[in-house]
Scaffold this motif. Sequence first.
Motif, PDB file in Angstrom:
ATOM      1  N   SER A   1      -0.808  10.244   2.256  1.00 32.20           N
ATOM      2  CA  SER A   1      -2.011   9.953   1.434  1.00 32.20           C
ATOM      3  C   SER A   1      -2.623  11.041   0.678  1.00 32.20           C
TER       4      SER A   1
ATOM      5  N   ARG B   1      -8.340  -0.713  -1.123  1.00 31.36           N
ATOM      6  CA  ARG B   1      -6.969  -0.497  -1.233  1.00 31.36           C
ATOM      7  C   ARG B   1      -6.113  -1.732  -1.522  1.00 31.36           C
ATOM      8  N   VAL B   2      -4.900  -1.834  -2.013  1.00 30.56           N
ATOM      9  CA  VAL B   2      -4.286  -3.018  -2.227  1.00 30.56           C
ATOM     10  C   VAL B   2      -3.998  -3.956  -1.175  1.00 30.56           C
ATOM     11  N   ALA B   3      -3.747  -3.405  -0.038  1.00 32.87           N
ATOM     12  CA  ALA B   3      -3.415  -4.396   0.839  1.00 32.87           C
ATOM     13  C   ALA B   3      -4.726  -4.532   1.871  1.00 32.87           C
ATOM     14  N   SER B   4      -5.139  -3.568   2.560  1.00 28.73           N
ATOM     15  CA  SER B   4      -6.568  -3.877   3.254  1.00 28.73           C
ATOM     16  C   SER B   4      -6.867  -2.332   3.460  1.00 28.73           C
TER      17      SER B   4
ATOM     18  N   HIS C   1     -11.321  13.053   0.271  1.00 25.96           N
ATOM     19  CA  HIS C   1     -10.522  11.681   0.098  1.00 25.96           C
ATOM     20  C   HIS C   1     -10.467  11.084   1.548  1.00 25.96           C
TER      21      HIS C   1
ATOM     22  N   ASP D   1       0.854  -1.191  -0.142  1.00 28.12           N
ATOM     23  CA  ASP D   1       0.087  -0.097   0.107  1.00 28.12           C
ATOM     24  C   ASP D   1       0.790   1.171   0.078  1.00 28.12           C
ATOM     25  N   MET D   2       0.707   2.286  -1.093  1.00 29.43           N
ATOM     26  CA  MET D   2       1.598   3.421  -1.189  1.00 29.43           C
ATOM     27  C   MET D   2       1.265   4.260   0.158  1.00 29.43           C
ATOM     28  N   ALA D   3       0.308   4.402   0.855  1.00 28.89           N
ATOM     29  CA  ALA D   3       0.182   5.381   1.816  1.00 28.89           C
ATOM     30  C   ALA D   3       0.128   4.339   3.265  1.00 28.89           C
ATOM     31  N   VAL D   4      -0.583   3.417   3.389  1.00 23.64           N
ATOM     32  CA  VAL D   4      -0.506   2.793   4.649  1.00 23.64           C
ATOM     33  C   VAL D   4       0.357   1.387   4.437  1.00 23.64           C
TER      34      VAL D   4
ATOM     35  N   LEU E   1      -9.525   8.287   4.073  1.00 22.97           N
ATOM     36  CA  LEU E   1      -8.815   6.792   4.183  1.00 22.97           C
ATOM     37  C   LEU E   1      -9.439   6.030   5.382  1.00 22.97           C
TER      38      LEU E   1
END
Lengths: 328, 448
Positions: free
Chosen positions: A159, B177-180, B99, A129-132, B101
């Motif tokens: 983010s 999102r890609v991971a979680s 946006h 994940d680019m932010a988290v 998160l």
Amino acid sequence: MEPRTTGMQTPASLSGDGDAWLASGLARASAALDSTAPILRHLVLQEDRDVFGDAVIAHVRGMVADVARQLSLALCEAGGAGEGVVPSEIDVAAFSALLCGNGVFLAAMHGQALEWQLAQRLEQDHGVDMAVAPLIADAVAAQDGARSALAMAVLVAQSRFCQAQRRMQLPLDELPQDLFRIALGTLQAHAHERSEQDREEARSRAIIAERSLRLRFDAERGRNALLRRLVDALPVPRDALNPLRAGPALFLTALARAMHAPREDAALLLAPAQMARLVLVMRSAGVDGAALRATLGVFHPETVVPKDLDAMPPETAAARLAQAGLGA
Amino acid sequence: MAEEAIARLQVAAGGTVPGLLAIPALLALVRQVAATGLAQVRPVVAMEGDCAIAFRAEAMPEADGIALALHDWRRAAAPDEGLPPASPQDLWYHLAEGHVLLDARQNVIAADLAAADLADLASDLSGAISRHWTACSALSLEAGLIDAARLHWRLLDDMVVDVIGSPRRWRVRIVPRVASGFDLLLLPETILALPAGWQASVAPHETGGEEALPPWTSFLGRDLAPVLRQPISRIIANAETIRSRLAGPLADAYGNYAADIAEAGRHLLGLVEDLADLDAVEAPGFAPAPDHIDLADCARRAAGILSVRARERGIVLAVPEDDCQAPAVGEFRRVLQVLLNLLSNAIRYTPAQATVTLSCGVDGAMAWVAVADHGEGLTANQAARVFEKFERLGRSGDGGSGLGLYISRRLARAMAGDLTVASTPGQGARFVLTLPADVPSAGIVNAR
């Protein structure tokens, strides 16, 4: 009969203005001719396809134009223009040229574009994940209140950075201090380029614009400063040298710290041509063989690193870098 | 040994089962893992017939060989198909003005709201960190969603909501999102230019209704018109380039489509200009800048500007003689605008091969200029309505907005004059613009 001039005489000099115009024009023409061959060779061979790829160059251009647009806007506002004013394309182009003329600024933009490329690559190919990123998420969840708050600030900044990068934008107040100072410097340079009669007014507008931009700026709140503080606050700062755990932003900050160089140099270090240097930088920072191989597997999956490098002590690695003129 | 999918790929790539790995990228990976004795993961794209397959290959050394595990098996764009099609998600990210998160349970981690009218929501969200996003009171969600914490994200995606403090409606998009975790994007559902200096404090819910907002025309005129002008001009210019085949040869049908696009673009641009004018003439402080002008000169200039269009339709424009003068007081640009409007109407509604006559003169304290055509003319009823806003007299599809005459009369009256029409059905219409005469130099000079 009038004397006839022969071909090779020094041409009669023109007035001062015309002469200077011709001289600068001819210098530019000759420089352009000289650089044609190397640029063409580079583009055709694509030696560093990732470093100078179309997407990267477009990204650099987009960010420079965005900063230029914000500077022009600040000038318009300093001249009393209200909200919703659209700065002139001529001003934006002039600021873009001034910003690109500064090597430090341009290199930093390039580094930023490479970082964005790295972020996309880590996310698409490795699910980071680019932010988290995991390391940041762990720090947020940590029992240490200060570290957790810092990690949260990094997460928010990162983010926001990703969202801006998607739009090829770079808000002025997100710039690191030195780049911010360069950007402000172009305001005066721009005023200086104006004609004699406009110059005084342009200068005072530049000063007003500079002052209002400075008021909005806070270097300590910037993403880069936060990232540096978080690397220092980690229980084992070396953990941040694992790109799959640290994510693109924290990894580049840690790498820049390990090589005692700016972040844009760290971004360039990931190019194929820099592989040996990357290995030495990681070794000199004390990254062990298995971790080094894992990292290298991310950036250069085809490469096999010689086994005996595992035994190289960090001091030797640093000395080897210095010997090649690449040390800190 | 291989499972079915990988065995099929192996055969499609020209190999056999059992046999040497036929996918070059996998073979290289396995050889490298064998050489180093270290597990590796690598993204791979392979062709199965015409179809490109992308996956993540994981190679692990085992006691008697190397185990290959393939993850995220999916159809990929063939390498020579050019750029992958842009996903709609990319567009959402570009359009989003907010946006948020979210973590895996849709609890708020952080929020970044750029729009000024989302300020209430921003402060609300900052107090809602680590709570489910639907718990935000600034989002006016339906009562049924209060228990949303148990709902799957797909059920909450693509919902349209009101946000307290914002005059706009918002569409909520949730992207994993890609991971979680998720990205929650707020896309404006209402297209509306915020007036300059918009403050959240004047939001409708606090001031009690729509009256607090300026009328819609001023949004269009003042805020939207300048923004629309450039893109529309570009559409017209590009359509003209295609139509005139400047960029290369083209089938006739496409040339005609381009002409239609250019024509529609011009119509749109005309509408935008009219709306901008409407806003200007209806503004409380509107006052033209009076000047000493000659109506005969204005008439000749207007005829000159439209002479090409008149000639295309075979219409003759009769203008005042060169020695004719009608000095008046008014703003030159505005008078010309009125005359161009009258003249282009006359050209549009007069049958081909007829004459449109421009005449002028001074009558006591007033100077006048008249445009007379030989069209169908207007009935008394129509003549009474023709100056009303958006009045089209039942016409459509001819490029008019129904604003031209309304604006023209407003302009004439703002310059202390008037715009009237005298008409007999079947004999054409005669529109007369009167303005205060430029008295010291006024005489009785009638022409035509």
